[in-house]
Design a protein around this motif. Structure first.
Motif, PDB file in Angstrom:
ATOM      1  N   ASP A 248      28.084  40.040  59.528  1.00  0.00           N
ATOM      2  CA  ASP A 248      27.039  39.286  58.807  1.00  0.00           C
ATOM      3  C   ASP A 248      25.887  40.204  58.403  1.00  0.00           C
ATOM      4  O   ASP A 248      25.352  40.081  57.293  1.00  0.00           O
ATOM      5  CB  ASP A 248      26.504  38.141  59.664  1.00  0.00           C
ATOM      6  CG  ASP A 248      27.501  37.015  59.846  1.00  0.00           C
ATOM      7  OD1 ASP A 248      28.428  36.895  59.025  1.00  0.00           O
ATOM      8  OD2 ASP A 248      27.344  36.255  60.808  1.00  0.00           O
TER       9      ASP A 248
ATOM     10  N   TRP B 160      27.096  42.273  55.504  1.00  0.00           N
ATOM     11  CA  TRP B 160      27.149  41.407  54.321  1.00  0.00           C
ATOM     12  C   TRP B 160      25.762  41.266  53.685  1.00  0.00           C
ATOM     13  O   TRP B 160      25.606  41.383  52.480  1.00  0.00           O
ATOM     14  CB  TRP B 160      27.716  40.041  54.713  1.00  0.00           C
ATOM     15  CG  TRP B 160      27.698  39.036  53.613  1.00  0.00           C
ATOM     16  CD1 TRP B 160      26.685  38.163  53.301  1.00  0.00           C
ATOM     17  CD2 TRP B 160      28.718  38.803  52.644  1.00  0.00           C
ATOM     18  NE1 TRP B 160      27.027  37.403  52.213  1.00  0.00           N
ATOM     19  CE2 TRP B 160      28.265  37.769  51.793  1.00  0.00           C
ATOM     20  CE3 TRP B 160      29.979  39.357  52.421  1.00  0.00           C
ATOM     21  CZ2 TRP B 160      29.022  37.288  50.732  1.00  0.00           C
ATOM     22  CZ3 TRP B 160      30.734  38.871  51.368  1.00  0.00           C
ATOM     23  CH2 TRP B 160      30.254  37.851  50.528  1.00  0.00           C
TER      24      TRP B 160
ATOM     25  N   ARG C 217      24.754  31.756  51.287  1.00  0.00           N
ATOM     26  CA  ARG C 217      23.712  32.399  52.086  1.00  0.00           C
ATOM     27  C   ARG C 217      22.519  32.833  51.226  1.00  0.00           C
ATOM     28  O   ARG C 217      21.962  33.899  51.405  1.00  0.00           O
ATOM     29  CB  ARG C 217      24.272  33.580  52.862  1.00  0.00           C
ATOM     30  CG  ARG C 217      25.291  33.185  53.906  1.00  0.00           C
ATOM     31  CD  ARG C 217      25.753  34.372  54.680  1.00  0.00           C
ATOM     32  NE  ARG C 217      26.630  33.945  55.765  1.00  0.00           N
ATOM     33  CZ  ARG C 217      27.408  34.766  56.438  1.00  0.00           C
ATOM     34  NH1 ARG C 217      27.416  36.053  56.173  1.00  0.00           N
ATOM     35  NH2 ARG C 217      28.167  34.299  57.403  1.00  0.00           N
TER      36      ARG C 217
ATOM     37  N   TYR D 166      36.723  37.170  57.890  1.00  0.00           N
ATOM     38  CA  TYR D 166      36.182  38.335  57.181  1.00  0.00           C
ATOM     39  C   TYR D 166      37.324  39.253  56.767  1.00  0.00           C
ATOM     40  O   TYR D 166      38.191  39.573  57.578  1.00  0.00           O
ATOM     41  CB  TYR D 166      35.214  39.107  58.079  1.00  0.00           C
ATOM     42  CG  TYR D 166      34.000  38.307  58.453  1.00  0.00           C
ATOM     43  CD1 TYR D 166      32.834  38.407  57.714  1.00  0.00           C
ATOM     44  CD2 TYR D 166      34.023  37.434  59.541  1.00  0.00           C
ATOM     45  CE1 TYR D 166      31.715  37.663  58.050  1.00  0.00           C
ATOM     46  CE2 TYR D 166      32.910  36.681  59.888  1.00  0.00           C
ATOM     47  CZ  TYR D 166      31.769  36.805  59.136  1.00  0.00           C
ATOM     48  OH  TYR D 166      30.664  36.058  59.472  1.00  0.00           O
TER      49      TYR D 166
END
Length: 171
Positions: free
Chosen positions: A26, A29, A106, A149
């Motif tokens: 995360d 990302w 997100r 992922y």
């Protein structure tokens, strides 16, 4: 974490054979550049990060090779190898094929592959000019995950040019 650190850590995690912490993925990302659907066209070879997600290992068992983005509305999400090694689009496994859209995930808008027959979305970001990081999301998955992922590596075509992170065309 900045983009340079994210790319380096991505490569380190990609080479590991043990479990990878999804929180670290995360963070990577969050530091990567978003993608425009039209910059993804072409053939891509895929791989996954083992985070302990229920899907880990299942695509490998199905012979998954990668994805082909012919146009934004003609996507073959599950290119697999048959017993003789030939590539084919496994429409049965994917319940059809897919298309590319720009979708918010997100808080950022980025290229997202939407399956035709499943309520599943694959969001993408650039790692570098030839590598994409993907996060699989879908109906029923809470905002915090767990997510699947994965990554895609562009299969180079002779003389091919494309946009991407850090390239003049992809900026």
């Amino acid at each position: 974490m900045d983009a340079i650190e994210a790319r380096a850590r991505f490569q380190e995690l990609r080479e590991r054979n043990d479990l990878v912490d999804p929180a670290e993925l995360d963070d990577i990302w969050a530091a990567l550049a978003t993608v425009r659907p039209e910059d993804m066209l072409g053939e891509w070879r895929g791989g996954e990060f083992d985070t302990g997600h229920p899907l880990n290992g299942m695509l490998v068992k199905a012979g998954w090779y990668g994805k082909t983005f012919t146009t934004v509305h003609d996507v073959k999400p599950l290119i697999c190898r048959d017993a003789s090694g030939q590539l084919y689009s496994d429409q049965e496994l994917g319940q059809g094929e897919a298309s590319l859209w720009t979708v918010e995930f997100r808080g950022e808008t980025t290229a997202t592959m939407i399956y035709d027959g499943r309520p599943v979305l694959d969001h993408f970001k650039w790692v570098d000019d030839t590598t994409l990081m993907g996060v699989m999301n879908g109906k029923g998955i809470p905002a915090e995950g767990p997510f699947y992922y994965f990554f895609l590596e562009r299969v180079a075509a002779p003389g091919a040019r494309h946009g991407g992170a850090g390239s003049e065309e992809g900026v």
